[in-house]
Motif scaffolding. Structure first.
Motif, PDB file in Angstrom:
ATOM      1  N   MET A  90       0.213  -1.010   0.153  1.00 42.24           N
ATOM      2  CA  MET A  90       0.048  -0.464  -0.100  1.00 42.24           C
ATOM      3  C   MET A  90       1.021   1.361  -0.355  1.00 42.24           C
ATOM      4  N   LYS A  91       1.894   1.282   0.571  1.00 45.64           N
ATOM      5  CA  LYS A  91       3.517   1.952   0.937  1.00 45.64           C
ATOM      6  C   LYS A  91       3.515   2.540  -0.387  1.00 45.64           C
ATOM      7  N   HIS A  92       4.024   1.490  -1.429  1.00 46.30           N
ATOM      8  CA  HIS A  92       4.832   1.649  -2.634  1.00 46.30           C
ATOM      9  C   HIS A  92       3.545   2.259  -3.544  1.00 46.30           C
ATOM     10  N   LEU A  93       1.994   1.777  -3.598  1.00 51.04           N
ATOM     11  CA  LEU A  93       0.841   2.666  -4.347  1.00 51.04           C
ATOM     12  C   LEU A  93       0.976   4.336  -4.078  1.00 51.04           C
ATOM     13  N   LEU A  94       1.007   4.359  -3.070  1.00 52.09           N
ATOM     14  CA  LEU A  94       0.549   5.656  -2.397  1.00 52.09           C
ATOM     15  C   LEU A  94       1.900   6.709  -2.977  1.00 52.09           C
ATOM     16  N   ALA A  95       3.322   6.137  -2.885  1.00 55.94           N
ATOM     17  CA  ALA A  95       4.504   6.434  -3.332  1.00 55.94           C
ATOM     18  C   ALA A  95       4.834   6.998  -5.129  1.00 55.94           C
ATOM     19  N   VAL A  96       3.785   5.491  -5.385  1.00 53.28           N
ATOM     20  CA  VAL A  96       3.604   6.030  -7.027  1.00 53.28           C
ATOM     21  C   VAL A  96       2.430   7.163  -7.155  1.00 53.28           C
ATOM     22  N   LEU A  97       2.077   7.199  -7.456  1.00 55.70           N
ATOM     23  CA  LEU A  97       0.178   7.907  -7.151  1.00 55.70           C
ATOM     24  C   LEU A  97       0.798   9.706  -6.745  1.00 55.70           C
ATOM     25  N   VAL A  98       1.940   9.574  -6.116  1.00 58.29           N
ATOM     26  CA  VAL A  98       1.892  10.991  -5.525  1.00 58.29           C
ATOM     27  C   VAL A  98       3.691  11.536  -6.841  1.00 58.29           C
ATOM     28  N   ALA A  99       4.374  10.504  -6.671  1.00 60.27           N
ATOM     29  CA  ALA A  99       4.555  10.000  -8.102  1.00 60.27           C
ATOM     30  C   ALA A  99       4.778  11.227  -9.256  1.00 60.27           C
ATOM     31  N   LEU A 100       3.023   9.851  -9.730  1.00 60.10           N
ATOM     32  CA  LEU A 100       2.585  10.394 -10.788  1.00 60.10           C
ATOM     33  C   LEU A 100       1.872  11.697 -11.063  1.00 60.10           C
ATOM     34  N   LEU A 101       1.121  11.769  -9.903  1.00 59.40           N
ATOM     35  CA  LEU A 101       0.757  13.043  -9.495  1.00 59.40           C
ATOM     36  C   LEU A 101       1.661  15.063  -9.407  1.00 59.40           C
ATOM     37  N   ALA A 102       2.795  14.691  -8.906  1.00 56.96           N
ATOM     38  CA  ALA A 102       4.165  15.841  -9.277  1.00 56.96           C
ATOM     39  C   ALA A 102       4.438  16.050 -10.589  1.00 56.96           C
ATOM     40  N   ILE A 103       4.159  14.532 -11.070  1.00 55.45           N
ATOM     41  CA  ILE A 103       5.045  14.715 -12.729  1.00 55.45           C
ATOM     42  C   ILE A 103       3.727  15.168 -13.309  1.00 55.45           C
ATOM     43  N   LEU A 104       3.273  15.325 -13.610  1.00 54.49           N
ATOM     44  CA  LEU A 104       1.744  15.887 -14.443  1.00 54.49           C
ATOM     45  C   LEU A 104       1.680  17.210 -13.623  1.00 54.49           C
ATOM     46  N   SER A 105       1.577  17.237 -12.513  1.00 53.88           N
ATOM     47  CA  SER A 105       0.810  18.537 -11.993  1.00 53.88           C
ATOM     48  C   SER A 105       2.510  19.615 -13.282  1.00 53.88           C
ATOM     49  N   TRP A 106       3.452  18.760 -12.835  1.00 52.50           N
ATOM     50  CA  TRP A 106       4.742  19.623 -13.770  1.00 52.50           C
ATOM     51  C   TRP A 106       5.142  19.603 -14.880  1.00 52.50           C
ATOM     52  N   THR A 107       4.555  18.608 -15.533  1.00 49.32           N
ATOM     53  CA  THR A 107       4.116  18.491 -16.862  1.00 49.32           C
ATOM     54  C   THR A 107       2.752  19.669 -17.794  1.00 49.32           C
ATOM     55  N   PHE A 108       1.741  19.907 -16.647  1.00 48.64           N
ATOM     56  CA  PHE A 108       1.119  20.734 -17.147  1.00 48.64           C
ATOM     57  C   PHE A 108       1.086  22.180 -16.326  1.00 48.64           C
ATOM     58  N   ALA A 109       2.094  22.033 -15.676  1.00 49.08           N
ATOM     59  CA  ALA A 109       2.778  23.459 -15.532  1.00 49.08           C
ATOM     60  C   ALA A 109       2.855  25.062 -16.645  1.00 49.08           C
ATOM     61  N   GLY A 110       3.651  24.013 -16.968  1.00 47.87           N
ATOM     62  CA  GLY A 110       3.995  24.861 -18.352  1.00 47.87           C
ATOM     63  C   GLY A 110       2.853  25.238 -19.446  1.00 47.87           C
ATOM     64  N   THR A 111       2.292  24.521 -19.465  1.00 51.03           N
ATOM     65  CA  THR A 111       0.644  24.513 -20.411  1.00 51.03           C
ATOM     66  C   THR A 111       0.091  26.134 -19.821  1.00 51.03           C
ATOM     67  N   ILE A 112      -0.230  25.809 -18.365  1.00 47.99           N
ATOM     68  CA  ILE A 112      -0.947  26.409 -17.327  1.00 47.99           C
ATOM     69  C   ILE A 112      -0.792  27.841 -17.572  1.00 47.99           C
ATOM     70  N   VAL A 113       0.808  28.002 -17.570  1.00 47.04           N
ATOM     71  CA  VAL A 113       1.878  29.006 -17.066  1.00 47.04           C
ATOM     72  C   VAL A 113       1.342  29.995 -19.677  1.00 47.04           C
ATOM     73  N   GLU A 114       1.712  29.070 -20.104  1.00 43.54           N
ATOM     74  CA  GLU A 114       1.301  29.782 -21.614  1.00 43.54           C
ATOM     75  C   GLU A 114       0.418  30.078 -21.752  1.00 43.54           C
ATOM     76  N   LEU A 115      -0.877  29.212 -21.215  1.00 46.15           N
ATOM     77  CA  LEU A 115      -1.784  30.270 -21.755  1.00 46.15           C
ATOM     78  C   LEU A 115      -2.390  30.709 -20.737  1.00 46.15           C
ATOM     79  N   GLU A 116      -2.289  31.350 -19.939  1.00 47.81           N
ATOM     80  CA  GLU A 116      -2.179  32.425 -18.973  1.00 47.81           C
ATOM     81  C   GLU A 116      -1.308  33.884 -18.883  1.00 47.81           C
ATOM     82  N   THR A 117      -0.393  33.240 -19.428  1.00 47.40           N
ATOM     83  CA  THR A 117       0.947  34.651 -20.043  1.00 47.40           C
ATOM     84  C   THR A 117      -0.405  34.678 -21.437  1.00 47.40           C
TER      85      THR A 117
END
Length: 79
Positions: free
Chosen positions: A1-28
């Motif tokens: 269960m701890k490994h699954l949570l760690a994978v989900l947190v890592a996936l969320l961090a990667i997706l947030s980092w990826t989409f943050a650039g697009t969000i900032v570009e659109l906001e600009t």
């Protein structure tokens, strides 16, 4: 269960980092458009495709002077 949570947190961090650039570009883009930075007063953008394309390029290339973090917070509605 701890490994699954760690994978989900890592996936969320990667997706947030990826989409943050697009969000900032659109906001600009939105911010530059709202400030009228690339608008020419006597041009009918609905009828002139060349002028509209030039304006789109200008909006995409314009930097509003607001930082990356501020754009991200504006887009998320926090600031």
């Amino acid at each position: 269960m701890k490994h699954l949570l760690a994978v989900l947190v890592a996936l969320l961090a990667i997706l947030s980092w990826t989409f943050a650039g697009t969000i900032v570009e659109l906001e600009t883009y939105r911010s530059a458009n709202a400030q009228g930075l690339c608008h020419v007063a006597d041009v009918d953008y609905g009828a002139d495709a060349g002028a509209r394309a030039q304006r789109e390029r200008c909006l995409a290339a314009t930097h509003t002077g607001t930082g990356y973090t501020r754009h991200l917070l504006n887009a998320l509605g926090w600031f």
